[in-house]
Design an enzyme around this catalytic site. Structure first.
Site, PDB file in Angstrom:
ATOM      1  N   THR A   1      24.546  -8.011  12.819  1.00 36.13           N
ATOM      2  CA  THR A   1      24.384  -9.592  12.014  1.00 36.13           C
ATOM      3  C   THR A   1      23.596 -10.557  13.007  1.00 36.13           C
ATOM      4  O   THR A   1      22.986 -11.500  12.183  1.00 36.13           O
ATOM      5  CB  THR A   1      25.237 -10.000  11.566  1.00 36.13           C
ATOM      6  OG1 THR A   1      26.215 -10.342  12.320  1.00 36.13           O
ATOM      7  CG2 THR A   1      26.161  -8.992  10.420  1.00 36.13           C
TER       8      THR A   1
ATOM      9  N   THR B   1      19.832 -11.708  12.175  1.00 32.68           N
ATOM     10  CA  THR B   1      19.913 -12.700  10.804  1.00 32.68           C
ATOM     11  C   THR B   1      20.613 -13.966  11.256  1.00 32.68           C
ATOM     12  O   THR B   1      19.887 -14.949  10.654  1.00 32.68           O
ATOM     13  CB  THR B   1      20.830 -12.039   9.742  1.00 32.68           C
ATOM     14  OG1 THR B   1      20.212 -10.820   9.337  1.00 32.68           O
ATOM     15  CG2 THR B   1      21.081 -12.825   8.632  1.00 32.68           C
TER      16      THR B   1
ATOM     17  N   CYS C   1     -15.085   2.207 -12.379  1.00 34.89           N
ATOM     18  CA  CYS C   1     -16.296   1.155 -11.638  1.00 34.89           C
ATOM     19  C   CYS C   1     -17.162   2.391 -11.060  1.00 34.89           C
ATOM     20  O   CYS C   1     -17.959   3.040 -11.737  1.00 34.89           O
ATOM     21  CB  CYS C   1     -15.393   0.273 -10.730  1.00 34.89           C
ATOM     22  SG  CYS C   1     -16.418  -1.043 -10.588  1.00 34.89           S
TER      23      CYS C   1
ATOM     24  N   ARG D   1     -21.331  -5.389  -8.782  1.00 33.16           N
ATOM     25  CA  ARG D   1     -22.723  -5.936  -9.244  1.00 33.16           C
ATOM     26  C   ARG D   1     -23.501  -5.153  -9.984  1.00 33.16           C
ATOM     27  O   ARG D   1     -24.556  -5.589 -10.799  1.00 33.16           O
ATOM     28  CB  ARG D   1     -23.329  -5.970  -7.588  1.00 33.16           C
ATOM     29  CG  ARG D   1     -22.827  -7.005  -6.847  1.00 33.16           C
ATOM     30  CD  ARG D   1     -23.716  -7.539  -5.745  1.00 33.16           C
ATOM     31  NE  ARG D   1     -22.748  -8.662  -4.857  1.00 33.16           N
ATOM     32  CZ  ARG D   1     -22.059  -8.196  -3.985  1.00 33.16           C
ATOM     33  NH1 ARG D   1     -21.843  -7.185  -3.615  1.00 33.16           N
ATOM     34  NH2 ARG D   1     -21.747  -9.455  -3.215  1.00 33.16           N
TER      35      ARG D   1
ATOM     36  N   HIS E   1     -11.830  -2.702 -14.146  1.00 31.99           N
ATOM     37  CA  HIS E   1     -10.435  -1.907 -13.174  1.00 31.99           C
ATOM     38  C   HIS E   1      -9.215  -2.057 -13.880  1.00 31.99           C
ATOM     39  O   HIS E   1      -8.430  -2.990 -13.885  1.00 31.99           O
ATOM     40  CB  HIS E   1     -10.428  -2.867 -11.898  1.00 31.99           C
ATOM     41  CG  HIS E   1     -11.619  -2.517 -10.830  1.00 31.99           C
ATOM     42  ND1 HIS E   1     -11.493  -1.539 -10.095  1.00 31.99           N
ATOM     43  CD2 HIS E   1     -12.678  -3.124 -10.485  1.00 31.99           C
ATOM     44  CE1 HIS E   1     -12.538  -1.497  -9.328  1.00 31.99           C
ATOM     45  NE2 HIS E   1     -13.374  -2.661  -9.716  1.00 31.99           N
TER      46      HIS E   1
ATOM     47  N   GLU F   1      -6.457  -0.419 -13.609  1.00 37.10           N
ATOM     48  CA  GLU F   1      -5.373  -0.562 -12.793  1.00 37.10           C
ATOM     49  C   GLU F   1      -4.739  -1.817 -12.531  1.00 37.10           C
ATOM     50  O   GLU F   1      -3.347  -1.679 -12.463  1.00 37.10           O
ATOM     51  CB  GLU F   1      -5.743   0.406 -11.662  1.00 37.10           C
ATOM     52  CG  GLU F   1      -6.356  -0.495 -10.451  1.00 37.10           C
ATOM     53  CD  GLU F   1      -8.105  -0.446 -10.596  1.00 37.10           C
ATOM     54  OE1 GLU F   1      -8.285   0.003 -11.828  1.00 37.10           O
ATOM     55  OE2 GLU F   1      -8.791  -0.657  -9.802  1.00 37.10           O
TER      56      GLU F   1
HETATM   57  N1  GLN Z   1     -20.339  -0.538  -5.733  1.00 37.77           N
HETATM   58  C1  GLN Z   1     -20.528  -0.607  -7.064  1.00 37.77           C
HETATM   59  C2  GLN Z   1     -20.999  -2.088  -7.688  1.00 37.77           C
HETATM   60  O1  GLN Z   1     -21.058  -3.056  -7.011  1.00 37.77           O
HETATM   61  C3  GLN Z   1     -19.034  -0.506  -7.846  1.00 37.77           C
HETATM   62  C4  GLN Z   1     -18.102  -1.502  -7.198  1.00 37.77           C
HETATM   63  C5  GLN Z   1     -16.618  -1.003  -7.722  1.00 37.77           C
HETATM   64  O2  GLN Z   1     -16.352   0.143  -7.778  1.00 37.77           O
HETATM   65  N2  GLN Z   1     -15.669  -1.906  -7.602  1.00 37.77           N
HETATM   66  O3  GLN Z   1     -21.282  -2.057  -8.906  1.00 37.77           O
END
Ligand code: GLN
Length: 538
Positions: A192, A195, A383, A468, A513, A515
Site C-alpha cells: 500500500t 498509494t 470514409c 477533405r 465516421h 464509429e
Molecule cells: N483522406 C481522405 C479525405 O481526406 C479520407 C479521410 C478519412 O478517411 N478520414 O477525404
C-alpha cells in the site's frame, strides 16, 4: 429553495499511468446519469499541444471527433461510449491552449502591464475554462486530470483544482484519486506504500481525496483496506477496489456500483436520488460473458496504424457483436499484403475498411473492396473506405480505367484520368475556402428501400465527419448507371454520403465516421447490421 450550485468531481491519478483513469471516470459518469443526474465531463491534459488534432496517431491513438468538430483526445470516446452523452469543444482543455490564451492576452495588453504569473494568471485561466461549463446547468461536472500526481506539468492544474474546490465550497467539491496497489510476487505481498505516498503528495498540494479507487491485480483483504483507510485518511467505505476485470472493460460500472461509489458521491453532495439497478449494463455483461458464437471481421488498414489508431472502430465492431450476442474477433490485415494475395480475406466473414490519409496501401484497400463485392462478403467502408469502394466500382464495373482519388496525385506525380473522388472545388465552383476539412456533424438524407435506411430506420440522420475529399458528382450518373446505389446524400451541399450495392448480401459505405457514436448498450445501426450480415455469411 436553496441556491442552486453545480457540484465538482475531480479525478486524479497516482503512482503510474495507464491505469484506465478515463474508463473509471466515464464509468462514474454512467453511475451518476443512472441516478438521474445531469453531468458534463471534461478531460484536462497537461501537455503543451494546443489541440490533439495534429498529434501523431502513432503516439496518441486515434483522433476522436465531436459533433461540433473538435479533434480531441480519445478519452472523450470513452466518455461518450459509457455515458451516451455527446462531448464538445469544451470537453478537452490542454495546457498548450491555456498558455496560448494567456500569452495572447499578455501581448494584447489585457493584464495592464502587470507581471504575468503561473498563479494567478494560468490557474485562473484553467478555472475559468472549467467554470464556463456551469452555464449549461449540469448537476455535476466531472474533471479528469491527465497524467500522474507528481508530474511537473500537472502541478499548476492540481493547484487550480485545489483552488476551484475552495472557491465553490467544500460541500460542492469532491476529489477522487485513482491509484495502483501492486502485488509483489517475490514477497507474496500486496503493497500500500505507493498509494500512501501518492496521497501524501496530493496532501502537500492541499488536496485531501475523499475516495480512493485502487487498481489492483489481486483481491484486497480487510487488512489492506484498513491500512489504506488509516494512512490515507479516507473512510473505509470510500476505499474502492477496482481489480482487473476478466472479460471486458465494460464491467467497470458494475464493479463500482457494487461498492457504492455513486452513493458516496451523492452523500457527499447531499443529493437524494433513489437507487436504480443498472439493468442495461447487467444485460450487456451477461451477453459479453455468454456469447453464442464468434465472428471474424477483417479490418484492412495500414500496418503501422492497426494498433491504436482505430480504437472507436474496434469498439463499434464489438458493440455490433453484442447486439447479436456474438464475440467479434478482429483480424488486422495490412492492406499491402492484400495487393499480392487477396485470398488472405478468405478467413474472415466480414471486411471493414476504415478511414485514412496516406496513399500507402491504397491499392490493397481497393482490392479488398473488389474482393468483398465479387465474393459476396459483407462489407463496411468508412470514409476513405467509401472512397476505395467507389474507385473500385468505377474501374471494374463502369470500365473507367485509371479511376482514382486526386488526393495522391502530387505524391504519385500524375493527373488522375477519372477523378471519381476529388475536392469539392475540383468538381464545381464553390465559395468556401479550398481544401478545408469537413469536420463534425453533417446531415444526410437516406433513400427509402436501401440497406442504409433499413439500418437507421429514419430518413434524416446526422454523423460526424473528418475528411477533405468527396465523391465527384460529375461521375454520379455513370456510377449509378453501372448499378451503384447512392443511398445517402448531404442535403446542404449535395455530396454523396452513403453508397451500397444491390444483389449483394450487405455492402454499405459511408463518408462519415459512425464509429464515434456507437455505445455498448446502444450499438450503432450500421455496425449492428454489418455484423448481423457477417454472421449470416459465416
Ligand atoms: N483522406 C481522405 C479525405 O481526406 C479520407 C479521410 C478519412 O478517411 N478520414 O477525404
Amino acid at each position: 429553495m436553496g441556491q442552486y450550485m453545480t457540484k465538482y468531481l475531480f479525478i486524479t491519478g497516482g503512482v503510474v499511468s495507464s491505469l484506465g483513469k478515463g474508463i473509471t471516470a466515464a464509468s462514474i459518469g454512467r453511475l451518476l446519469i443512472n441516478r438521474g443526474l445531469s453531468i458534463r465531463m471534461v478531460k484536462v491534459d497537461p501537455y503543451l499541444n494546443v489541440d490533439p488534432g495534429t498529434m501523431s496517431p502513432y503516439q496518441h491513438g486515434e483522433v476522436y471527433v465531436t459533433d461540433d468538430g473538435a479533434e480531441t483526445d480519445l478519452d472523450l470516446g470513452h466518455y461518450e461510449r459509457y455515458t451516451g452523452q455527446p462531448t464538445s469543444q469544451k470537453s478537452n482543455i490542454t495546457a498548450g491552449r491555456i498558455y496560448w490564451d494567456v500569452l495572447h492576452k499578455e501581448r494584447r495588453g489585457d493584464y495592464l502591464g502587470g507581471t504575468v504569473q503561473m498563479i494567478p494568471h494560468i490557474s485562473n485561466e484553467i478555472k475559468e475554462r472549467i467554470r464556463a461549463i456551469e452555464a449549461e446547468n449540469p448537476d455535476i461536472i466531472l474533471i479528469e486530470l491527465g497524467g500522474t500526481v507528481g508530474d511537473i506539468e500537472g502541478l499548476i492544474f492540481l493547484e487550480a483544482l485545489r483552488q476551484l474546490g475552495a472557491d465553490v465550497g467544500r460541500e460542492n467539491a469532491m476529489y477522487i484519486h485513482l491509484t495502483y496497489v501492486p502485488y509483489i510476487k517475490a514477497a507474496g505481498e500486496v503493497k500500500t506504500k505507493p498509494t500512501q505516498q501518492s496521497v501524501a503528495k496530493l496532501r502537500e498540494i492541499g488536496i485531501l481525496p475523499h475516495i480512493l479507487v485502487c487498481r489492483t491485480e489481486v483481491d484486497l483483504t480487510d487488512e489492506h483496506i484498513d491500512k489504506l483507510s488509516l494512512f490515507c485518511n479516507v473512510p473505509k467505505e470510500c476505499v474502492i477496489v477496482e481489480k482487473d476485470v476478466e472479460t471486458s472493460i465494460y464491467e467497470i460500472p458494475l464493479v463500482l456500483v457494487e461498492q457504492g461509489v455513486d452513493e458516496q458521491i451523492l452523500n457527499h453532495f447531499r443529493i437524494a436520488r433513489p437507487t436504480r439497478p443498472l439493468k442495461d449494463w447487467q444485460k450487456l455483461i451477461s451477453v459479453i460473458k455468454n456469447p453464442k458464437g464468434t465472428i471474424k471481421i477483417g479490418v484492412v488498414g495500414k500496418y503501422s496504424e492497426l494498433q491504436d489508431a482505430y480504437k472507436s472502430i474496434y469498439e463499434a465492431l464489438y458493440h455490433g457483436g453484442y447486439a447479436a450476442a456474438h464475440e467479434v474477433e478482429i483480424v488486422k490485415i495490412a492492406a499491402e499484403d492484400i495487393e499480392e494475395n487477396p485470398a488472405v480475406l478468405d478467413s474472415v466473414s466480414g471486411i471493414l475498411i476504415p478511414g485514412g490519409f496516406g496513399s500507402r496501401g491504397m491499392e490493397g484497400k481497393i482490392r479488398a473492396a473488389q474482393y468483398a463485392r465479387e465474393n459476396g462478403i459483407p462489407f463496411l467502408g468508412i470514409c476513405l473506405g467509401l472512397q476505395c469502394a467507389v474507385i473500385e466500382f468505377a474501374r471494374n464495373v463502369c470500365g473507367l480505367k485509371g479511376a482514382h482519388t486526386t488526393e495522391f496525385d502530387e505524391e504519385r506525380g500524375v493527373t488522375t484520368e477519372h477523378p471519381v473522388v476529388c475536392l469539392l472545388e475540383e468538381q464545381r465552383e464553390v465559395t468556401e475556402k479550398g481544401g478545408t476539412m469537413r469536420l463534425g456533424a453533417c446531415p444526410c438524407v437516406l433513400e427509402k428501400e436501401t440497406k442504409a435506411f433499413e439500418a437507421y430506420g429514419e430518413k434524416k440522420i446526422s454523423e460526424r465527419h473528418r475528411h477533405r475529399y468527396e465523391v465527384n458528382n460529375n461521375y454520379r450518373e455513370q456510377l449509378e448507371k453501372g448499378g451503384l446505389i447512392i443511398s445517402g446524400t448531404n442535403p446542404d451541399i449535395g455530396v454523396v454520403e452513403m453508397i451500397e450495392l444491390p444483389d449483394h448480401p450487405w455492402f454499405v459505405a459511408t463518408q462519415a465516421h459512425p464509429e464515434f457514436k456507437s455505445q455498448p448498450v446502444l450499438p450503432h445501426p450500421l455496425f449492428r447490421d454489418f455484423i448481423a450480415a457477417a454472421i449470416r455469411n459465416s
